[in-house]
Every structure is written in structure tokens, then in C-alpha cells.
Design a protein around this motif. Structure first.
Motif, PDB file in Angstrom:
ATOM      1  N   UNK A  67      48.847  29.275  36.016  1.00 51.75           N
ATOM      2  CA  UNK A  67      47.977  28.285  36.634  1.00 51.75           C
ATOM      3  C   UNK A  67      48.454  26.863  36.359  1.00 51.75           C
ATOM      4  N   UNK A  68      48.889  26.571  35.141  1.00 51.55           N
ATOM      5  CA  UNK A  68      49.353  25.213  34.823  1.00 51.55           C
ATOM      6  C   UNK A  68      50.549  24.829  35.689  1.00 51.55           C
ATOM      7  N   UNK A  69      51.476  25.775  35.876  1.00 52.38           N
ATOM      8  CA  UNK A  69      52.654  25.501  36.702  1.00 52.38           C
ATOM      9  C   UNK A  69      52.259  25.287  38.156  1.00 52.38           C
ATOM     10  N   UNK A  70      51.264  26.016  38.613  1.00 52.34           N
ATOM     11  CA  UNK A  70      50.764  25.836  39.977  1.00 52.34           C
ATOM     12  C   UNK A  70      50.177  24.442  40.152  1.00 52.34           C
ATOM     13  N   UNK A  71      49.345  24.031  39.208  1.00 55.05           N
ATOM     14  CA  UNK A  71      48.725  22.707  39.308  1.00 55.05           C
ATOM     15  C   UNK A  71      49.772  21.587  39.228  1.00 55.05           C
ATOM     16  N   UNK A  72      50.784  21.773  38.401  1.00 50.14           N
ATOM     17  CA  UNK A  72      51.858  20.789  38.327  1.00 50.14           C
ATOM     18  C   UNK A  72      52.607  20.696  39.652  1.00 50.14           C
ATOM     19  N   UNK A  73      52.841  21.846  40.286  1.00 51.18           N
ATOM     20  CA  UNK A  73      53.534  21.848  41.575  1.00 51.18           C
ATOM     21  C   UNK A  73      52.709  21.138  42.641  1.00 51.18           C
ATOM     22  N   UNK A  74      51.391  21.325  42.636  1.00 49.81           N
ATOM     23  CA  UNK A  74      50.531  20.631  43.590  1.00 49.81           C
ATOM     24  C   UNK A  74      50.546  19.124  43.349  1.00 49.81           C
ATOM     25  N   UNK A  75      50.551  18.721  42.071  1.00 44.06           N
ATOM     26  CA  UNK A  75      50.597  17.294  41.750  1.00 44.06           C
ATOM     27  C   UNK A  75      51.913  16.668  42.225  1.00 44.06           C
ATOM     28  N   UNK A  76      53.019  17.378  42.012  1.00 43.21           N
ATOM     29  CA  UNK A  76      54.313  16.869  42.476  1.00 43.21           C
ATOM     30  C   UNK A  76      54.359  16.799  43.994  1.00 43.21           C
ATOM     31  N   UNK A  77      53.788  17.813  44.649  1.00 43.32           N
ATOM     32  CA  UNK A  77      53.775  17.826  46.111  1.00 43.32           C
ATOM     33  C   UNK A  77      52.986  16.638  46.654  1.00 43.32           C
ATOM     34  N   UNK A  78      51.908  16.274  45.965  1.00 42.78           N
ATOM     35  CA  UNK A  78      51.121  15.109  46.370  1.00 42.78           C
ATOM     36  C   UNK A  78      51.929  13.827  46.174  1.00 42.78           C
ATOM     37  N   UNK A  79      52.602  13.714  45.015  1.00 44.86           N
ATOM     38  CA  UNK A  79      53.417  12.522  44.739  1.00 44.86           C
ATOM     39  C   UNK A  79      54.546  12.375  45.750  1.00 44.86           C
ATOM     40  N   UNK A  80      55.062  13.495  46.249  1.00 43.93           N
ATOM     41  CA  UNK A  80      56.155  13.465  47.221  1.00 43.93           C
ATOM     42  C   UNK A  80      55.681  13.303  48.657  1.00 43.93           C
ATOM     43  N   UNK A  81      54.364  13.222  48.856  1.00 45.74           N
ATOM     44  CA  UNK A  81      53.853  13.006  50.200  1.00 45.74           C
ATOM     45  C   UNK A  81      53.633  14.261  51.010  1.00 45.74           C
ATOM     46  N   UNK A  82      53.668  15.421  50.359  1.00 44.18           N
ATOM     47  CA  UNK A  82      53.445  16.676  51.078  1.00 44.18           C
ATOM     48  C   UNK A  82      51.968  16.888  51.379  1.00 44.18           C
ATOM     49  N   UNK A  83      51.116  16.621  50.378  1.00 46.08           N
ATOM     50  CA  UNK A  83      49.706  16.997  50.433  1.00 46.08           C
ATOM     51  C   UNK A  83      48.791  15.792  50.245  1.00 46.08           C
ATOM     52  N   UNK A  84      47.590  15.904  50.819  1.00 44.80           N
ATOM     53  CA  UNK A  84      46.557  14.888  50.648  1.00 44.80           C
ATOM     54  C   UNK A  84      45.324  15.569  50.040  1.00 44.80           C
ATOM     55  N   UNK A  85      45.057  15.347  48.749  1.00 45.44           N
ATOM     56  CA  UNK A  85      43.915  16.005  48.111  1.00 45.44           C
ATOM     57  C   UNK A  85      42.614  15.248  48.355  1.00 45.44           C
ATOM     58  N   UNK A  86      41.494  15.977  48.275  1.00 46.62           N
ATOM     59  CA  UNK A  86      40.177  15.352  48.340  1.00 46.62           C
ATOM     60  C   UNK A  86      39.229  16.162  47.467  1.00 46.62           C
ATOM     61  N   UNK A  87      38.226  15.479  46.918  1.00 46.63           N
ATOM     62  CA  UNK A  87      37.272  16.132  46.021  1.00 46.63           C
ATOM     63  C   UNK A  87      35.952  16.373  46.756  1.00 46.63           C
ATOM     64  N   UNK A  88      35.390  17.565  46.541  1.00 46.04           N
ATOM     65  CA  UNK A  88      34.055  17.892  47.028  1.00 46.04           C
ATOM     66  C   UNK A  88      33.340  18.595  45.887  1.00 46.04           C
ATOM     67  N   UNK A  89      32.491  17.867  45.186  1.00 47.34           N
ATOM     68  CA  UNK A  89      31.817  18.451  44.034  1.00 47.34           C
ATOM     69  C   UNK A  89      32.824  18.801  42.947  1.00 47.34           C
ATOM     70  N   UNK A  90      32.815  20.074  42.538  1.00 50.17           N
ATOM     71  CA  UNK A  90      33.720  20.524  41.471  1.00 50.17           C
ATOM     72  C   UNK A  90      35.086  20.930  41.991  1.00 50.17           C
ATOM     73  N   UNK A  91      35.268  20.908  43.301  1.00 49.49           N
ATOM     74  CA  UNK A  91      36.476  21.487  43.869  1.00 49.49           C
ATOM     75  C   UNK A  91      37.414  20.423  44.447  1.00 49.49           C
ATOM     76  N   UNK A  92      38.714  20.723  44.355  1.00 49.67           N
ATOM     77  CA  UNK A  92      39.723  19.899  45.017  1.00 49.67           C
ATOM     78  C   UNK A  92      40.265  20.679  46.205  1.00 49.67           C
ATOM     79  N   UNK A  93      40.346  20.001  47.339  1.00 49.75           N
ATOM     80  CA  UNK A  93      40.852  20.600  48.570  1.00 49.75           C
ATOM     81  C   UNK A  93      42.139  19.888  48.967  1.00 49.75           C
TER      82      UNK A  93
END
Length: 291
Positions: A67-93
Motif C-alpha cells: 500500500x505504501x508503494x502504491x500511495x507513493x506512485x500516486x503522489x509521483x503521478x500527481x507531481x508529474x501531471x498525470x493525475x488530479x486528486x480531490x477530497x470528498x470526506x475521508x476519501x481521495x479520488x
């Protein structure tokens, strides 16, 4: 070779998403990052929906990714402009950025069109003459890796060739990024005399390596041993994407006898058509858990 000097159009940065993907989106197939891009292209883009973190954790976990490696990959993908995260309550989409969605669309089209053999070759070659100085180590690495990924072979120092004459614009982008555009030359040429073209091919590409990869693909997917629909689909697309990166897709007349690529391409198309619906249903199921 008889050459026709060709002036190719200038690549404007605003045109990159439609023409050739920019370097920050260029991802290989190794590691968690490569696996993530396969999921984004095969499942997230196809669903057209925002995806919760839990779906990525579940899907990548099926391949042994923590799970930690997955979350790190999502963070890197966001920094590289791949993904746009948003928060809804307790969840990140997570949603695909418009530019990266375009990159994935172009990549999917290229992968699905890839047949391991170039049809309707007119006998012409695209030739790039380019060298990076010894002191420009990043440029040398970029030239070698990106031109090979674009299907170019390297029969002699500073010389790159491909039978795909429509890839001049892609080559120009690589030359720009390597910092050697002003010193390089690009030609469209025909082979007139001298040794056999097959000898040039053997100098330019290592087909033994590519053949071994095709053998492994055929062994893995002729009689697949995995029942999870998401795993088998992701593995299929991931492995085929890797082959599309290392195979220059030459015309049949230039390929070794008994070329396994055509057989592998038929197997990929059959498996992809059969496995896609179940994989997308499973992706929708794990993506809907938090809704």
C-alpha cells in the motif's frame, strides 16, 4: 542509399499532446510506475470515472505492490501531471489530467494497432544523423533510449534508421530534448546498392532479444494460469506494451525467418477482445466500494 533531404515541420509545445507526448509523460513498463500507467490506460481511461485510492491499492496489491508503494506512485503521478486528486470526506479520488488522458489515448491506439509487422512498406527509410557530446551524458542516454523506443535502430555510431518514415516529428522532439537538434540531420532515403538490407537490419537491432520476449509472451498467454480477470487483462496489456516498445515493427521482408511476432499479435488481439469486458466489470466493482 539515395537520400532526399527533407525539411520537417517545427514542433510547437502547444501541439505536443496531439502529435508526440512530452518527455514528462514518457514511461516505460518496469516497476510500480509502469504497472500504474497500464492500469490508468487500460481501466481508468476506459471507465471515464474518478477512482478512489482503495481501487489502486486493491489492484496493485494483486501484483504484490504494498500500500505504501502504491500511495507513493500516486503522489509521483500527481507531481508529474498525470493525475488530479480531490477530497470528498475521508476519501481521495483521482482523475486523469486532460493532457495525460490524451497521452494514454494515443498510446492505446498505438498499442492496439501494433501488429509486430509493418504493412505496406514503400521501401524508404527515415535516417537520423545525430551525436551527443561525451560531456552531454543525459543527452546521450536520451537519444539512445527514446530513439530505440520510437523504433529506430543504430547500425553505426551517430546513425539511426527506421522504416517508419512518418516518425520524423517524433525524432525531432527527441533531438530537441537531447540538445542536439541544430547539429543533427534527418533524411528520407532509399537503399540502392551494396550489401543486403537484411545485413543492415542485423547491425541495427538485436532480434534475438525481441524473439525471446515473444516466446515468453506466447508461453504466458497461450495457456494462462491466472483466473483473476483484472490480473490477466492487466498482465496482457502490460506485456504487450513492453513488446511494442522494443520491437521496431519492420516489414515482413526484413524480418528473420519464422518471426514469432505475427503469431503473438494474433494471440493478443484474441485475448484482449475476450478478456476486456470481465476486467472492466471487476474494475468498476472495486472502484464503487466507497460510493
Amino acid at each position: 542509399m539515395r537520400s532526399d533531404s527533407r525539411v520537417t515541420p517545427t514542433v510547437n509545445s502547444g501541439d505536443l499532446p496531439e502529435a508526440v507526448p512530452s518527455r514528462r509523460f514518457a514511461a516505460g513498463t518496469s516497476g510500480v510506475r509502469g504497472l500504474l500507467i497500464t492500469l490508468l490506460g487500460g481501466c481508468v481511461r476506459s471507465s471515464g470515472q474518478a477512482t478512489p485510492t482503495s481501487a489502486f491499492v486493491d489492484a496493485l496489491g494483486r501484483f504484490g505492490v504494498k500500500e505504501d508503494a502504491c500511495r507513493q506512485a500516486l503522489a509521483r503521478a500527481t507531481a508529474d501531471g498525470w493525475l488530479c486528486p480531490s477530497r470528498e470526506g475521508r476519501y481521495t479520488w483521482w482523475r486523469l489530467s486532460p493532457a495525460f488522458e490524451q497521452f494514454l489515448r494515443l498510446g492505446a491506439e498505438r498499442i492496439l494497432r501494433f501488429t509486430a509487422t509493418q504493412p505496406d512498406w514503400d521501401g524508404r527509410w527515415l535516417v537520423v544523423l545525430a551525436r551527443a557530446a561525451e560531456t552531454n551524458r543525459p543527452g546521450r542516454h536520451l537519444l539512445r533510449t527514446r530513439l530505440r523506443r520510437a523504433g529506430f535502430g543504430n547500425p553505426a555510431p551517430g546513425t539511426w534508421v527506421t522504416t517508419h518514415t512518418d516518425r520524423a516529428e517524433e525524432a525531432e522532439l527527441v533531438l530537441d530534448e537531447a540538445g542536439v537538434r541544430d547539429e543533427a540531420q534527418i533524411f528520407v532515403a532509399e537503399h540502392l546498392s551494396g550489401g543486403e538490407a537484411s545485413a543492415l537490419v542485423r547491425q541495427a537491432w538485436d532480434f534475438d532479444e525481441v524473439e525471446r520476449e515473444y516466446e515468453a509472451f506466447l508461453a504466458a498467454f497461450t495457456r494462462p494460469s491466472f483466473g483473476d480477470p483484472l490480473v490477466r487483462f492487466t498482465r496482457l496489456v502490460h506485456d504487450w506494451r513492453h513488446l511494442a516498445l522494443i520491437d521496431p515493427e519492420l516489414p515482413a521482408e526484413l524480418l528473420p525467418a519464422g518471426w514469432r511476432g505475427a503469431r503473438a499479435a494474433r494471440l493478443f488481439r484474441e485475448r484482449h477482445a475476450r478478456w476486456t469486458p470481465a476486467a472492466l466489470r471487476e474494475w468498476d466493482r472495486i472502484s464503487a466500494r466507497t460510493r
